[in-house]
Enzyme design. Structure first.
Site: not given
Ligand code: GCV
Length: 666
Positions: A274, A353, A381
């Site tokens: 990411e 996720d 989340e």
């Molecule tokens: C901290 C998901 C979340 C992101 C998070 C990522 C991760 O994609 O939406 O906010 O980033 O996981 O675990 O690194």
């Protein structure tokens, strides 16, 4: 007056305590009286007993063993063991470490607070050894003060690019130590703003202070690290893990960091994911990156926790063989055995996720020669943002109990992360935490059950979801049996209810892109070309069998064969693994489409039931708590209604198949 709640450390007065004679005299042995953790333990014991029972106990010390310094491995786990027993008409707490004594104290205070009969609980010696060496919370707190995926206010560690240390900091350490947490990462894994990196001179004193506060409660401080710090703050033009200049820079930097922050346990790293930098940029492996850092921190007693959440978020989903679910295994399995002994791979519970239902990551039980840690998420989340109620402990129990078939015996996820299966020195469990600076810490008071429960379960993976819920309610909300029963009854089914009105049969991802709250059936943000669920007018689901992406084959047998075959695959995961006609009959006897309709209607009705039950508690629980949770339930019902309507109408329109029960689908 504090501007935050005490939660389960409120130590409410007990009106009719019964026989309290054993609580007047204590003997603490195995540790030095002057050990900071012991001093805190004694103070907690005095505070708790005074507040609940008006008792000011006599506390004497028995012989002390050699001092144990806090570390992150199995030897610490051994030292954290404690026993509580009845001795000379008082209670004796024995341990080799201050942390063990602290846990013994909290064991006693918890039993008292829950209204237990201390004499019978400790009639025969109670010996407790934590199930996992590392029991961690990961904060995704940014230095600006906001929290990535935070649903309960802002950070209590950071504000305006600076560190905040106040009374709440210490109370936070008490709270999490009381449920057995022994490690905390204070900053977000997405370490972005170079001007405010915690590994710079500007912050050393304050981070060291935080480290000391935590150490006083047996908790080790960890920091998230930007893998490309050599470039971002080091003035180099590379972060290649095999480049001598890069290695030399880290050596100097780490020596400085550990000198300035002596209590530091090590680092958590998110690399090549990411937008985060990592070794892939230089054609190196994840093992190259992790080992480079691990070798350097080793001489300082540090460890590197390296996340396996490595996937290409820009992948082209038009190629139906490409599958994000495969990424963790594909990226990390080939190097099993290459990671050095102070590296731990931290693995999210599922391959995607933190969806409400995912299979267990095949890396857990796939990797056999690598230290492993499980990562779960109590920040809600994808599970309702601490607006909707979702007690996650039943899910965590399922994850821990999953048989991976990685060895003849002791093959569950709980066995692996305890270090028992492969004899690992470093292993454990981490949760992305759900706290913030809201008065009640977790937004929804009942979301506190996930914070409490995660710690309790990490410490003792044998505890039941029900026992944990009951302890939470008794300690935090009420000791009245009827009230306890009602609230436990609200918590326990909440995860399955949430699943029913959101994502059926393991499909996942039907959330508002970016925000991840609220329904958007086609909303998967990383697939610009299609839908995650692959629904058309004939069927739905992702083919991950050997004829599809092949993901199912990443599991050990017999799991691979079970998941590979739609006839054997458990209903709750069948659309994760297979693309099926809407008319496919599930094991339940229902068709896929009817299951979708039924679960959504039921889920909404069940959420209404939860809210109704809660409404009967007016006047029976503290008004603050009552109003907070009522307001959340109101929002949850609007959300559940929306999900039910959107999902049902979407799939009705796609499939053209009416609900066999003739209900109105909008
Ligand atoms: C901290 C998901 C979340 C992101 C998070 C990522 C991760 O994609 O939406 O906010 O980033 O996981 O675990 O690194």
């Amino acid at each position: 007056m504090k501007n935050y709640a005490d939660l389960w450390l409120g130590y409410r007065k007990i009106e009719d305590p019964g026989d309290t004679s054993l609580l007047k005299k204590f003997c603490i042995s195995g540790v030095a009286e002057s050990d900071k953790v012991v001093v805190n333990a004694v103070s907690e014991l005095r505070t708790g007993l005074k507040a609940m029972l008006g008792i000011e106990p006599d506390i004497v010390f028995g012989s002390a063993g050699a001092p144990v310094s806090i570390n992150s491995g199995k030897d610490m786990q051994d030292a954290e063991e404690y026993t509580v027993s009845i001795r000379d008409e008082g209670l004796a707490i024995d341990s080799k470490s201050g942390a063990g004594i602290l846990y013994g104290v909290f064991d006693i205070l918890r039993n008292v607070a829950c209204g237990g009969d201390v004499r019978s609980i400790y009639a025969s010696e109670k010996k407790v050894r934590p199930s996992n060496p590392l029991r961690m919370l990961n904060h995704w707190d940014n230095m600006s003060g906001d929290i990535e995926r935070g649903y309960s206010g802002n950070s209590f560690f950071f504000e305006n690019d600076d560190i905040v240390i106040n009374e709440r900091t210490e109370d936070y350490a008490r709270l999490i130590a009381s449920v057995g947490i022994n490690g905390v990462v204070i900053n977000n894994v997405n370490v972005k703003n170079a001007a405010s990196y915690l590994i710079t001179d500007r912050f050393f004193d304050k981070v060291a202070k935080l480290g000391e506060i935590f150490a006083g409660y047996g908790i080790r401080l960890f920091l998230s690290l930007n893998y490309a710090s050599t470039i971002e703050i080091g003035g180099l033009d590379s972060a290649d893990p095999l480049d001598e200049k890069v290695i030399a820079w880290w050596k100097t930097k780490m020596a400085e960091i550990f000198e300035k922050i002596p209590t530091l346990g090590g680092f958590l790293v998110k690399a090549d994911s990411e937008g985060r930098p990592g070794p892939f940029t230089y054609g190196r492996t994840q093992a190259d990156g992790a080992n480079m850092l691990a070798d350097i921190v080793k001489e300082h007693g540090g460890i590197i926790i390296w996340r396996c959440f490595v996937y290409n978020c820009k992948q082209d989903w038009r190629d139906r063989k490409t599958d994000r679910a495969r990424a963790g295994y594909d990226n990390f399995m080939p190097m099993d055995g290459d990671y050095h002994d102070n590296v731990i791979l931290q693995i999210k519970n599922g391959p995607m996720d933190f969806q409400i239902r995912e299979p267990i990551s095949p890396l857990l039980g796939g990797l056999k020669k690598t230290n492993q840690m499980l990562e779960v998420q109590i920040a809600q989340e994808y599970t309702g943002h601490q607006i909707d109620l979702c007690y996650l402990i039943p899910e965590f129990k399922e994850i821990l109990g999953f048989r991976t078939y990685c060895s003849e015996d002791r093959d569950t996820v709980a066995d692996i992360i305890s270090g028992e299966t492969f004899g690992s020195r470093f292993s454990g469990i981490a949760a992305v935490t759900n706290t913030g600076n809201d008065f009640n810490w977790t937004g929804n008071y009942l979301a506190g059950a996930n914070l409490f429960g995660f710690g309790r379960l990490a410490f003792d993976t044998e505890l039941s979801s029900e026992q944990i819920a009951e302890e939470f309610v008794r300690m935090t909300i009420s000791r009245d049996d009827a009230v306890v029963k009602e609230i436990v009854g609200i918590l326990l089914p909440s995860r399955e209810i949430y699943e029913r009105y959101t994502s059926p049969l393991g499909i996942g991802w039907m959330v508002t892109p970016g925000v991840h709250y609220g329904c958007s059936v086609d909303g998967y943000e990383y697939d610009r070309w299609g839908t995650y669920h692959r629904a058309d007018h004939l069927g739905i689901g992702v083919d991950r069998s050997d004829k599809g992406t092949g993901y199912a084959m990443q599991y050990n047998e017999p799991n691979a064969s079970v998941y590979n075959d739609p006839e054997k695959c458990p209903d709750e995961l069948v659309l994760f693994f297979h693309h099926l006609p809407y008319t496919h009959k599930l094991h339940s006897g229902k068709t896929v489409i009817q299951h979708i309709y039924d679960t959504h209607f039921e889920g909404y009705e069940e959420a209404r039931e939860l809210a109704k039950k809660w409404s009967t508690l007016k006047g029976k629980v503290d008004d603050e708590i009552f109003e907070n949770v009522s307001e959340r339930f109101e929002r949850q019902l609007a959300n559940a209604r929306e999900w039910c309507d959107q999902v049902n109408s979407y799939f009705f329109r796609k499939s053209g198949i009416p609900d066999e029960k003739g209900r109105q689908i909008w």
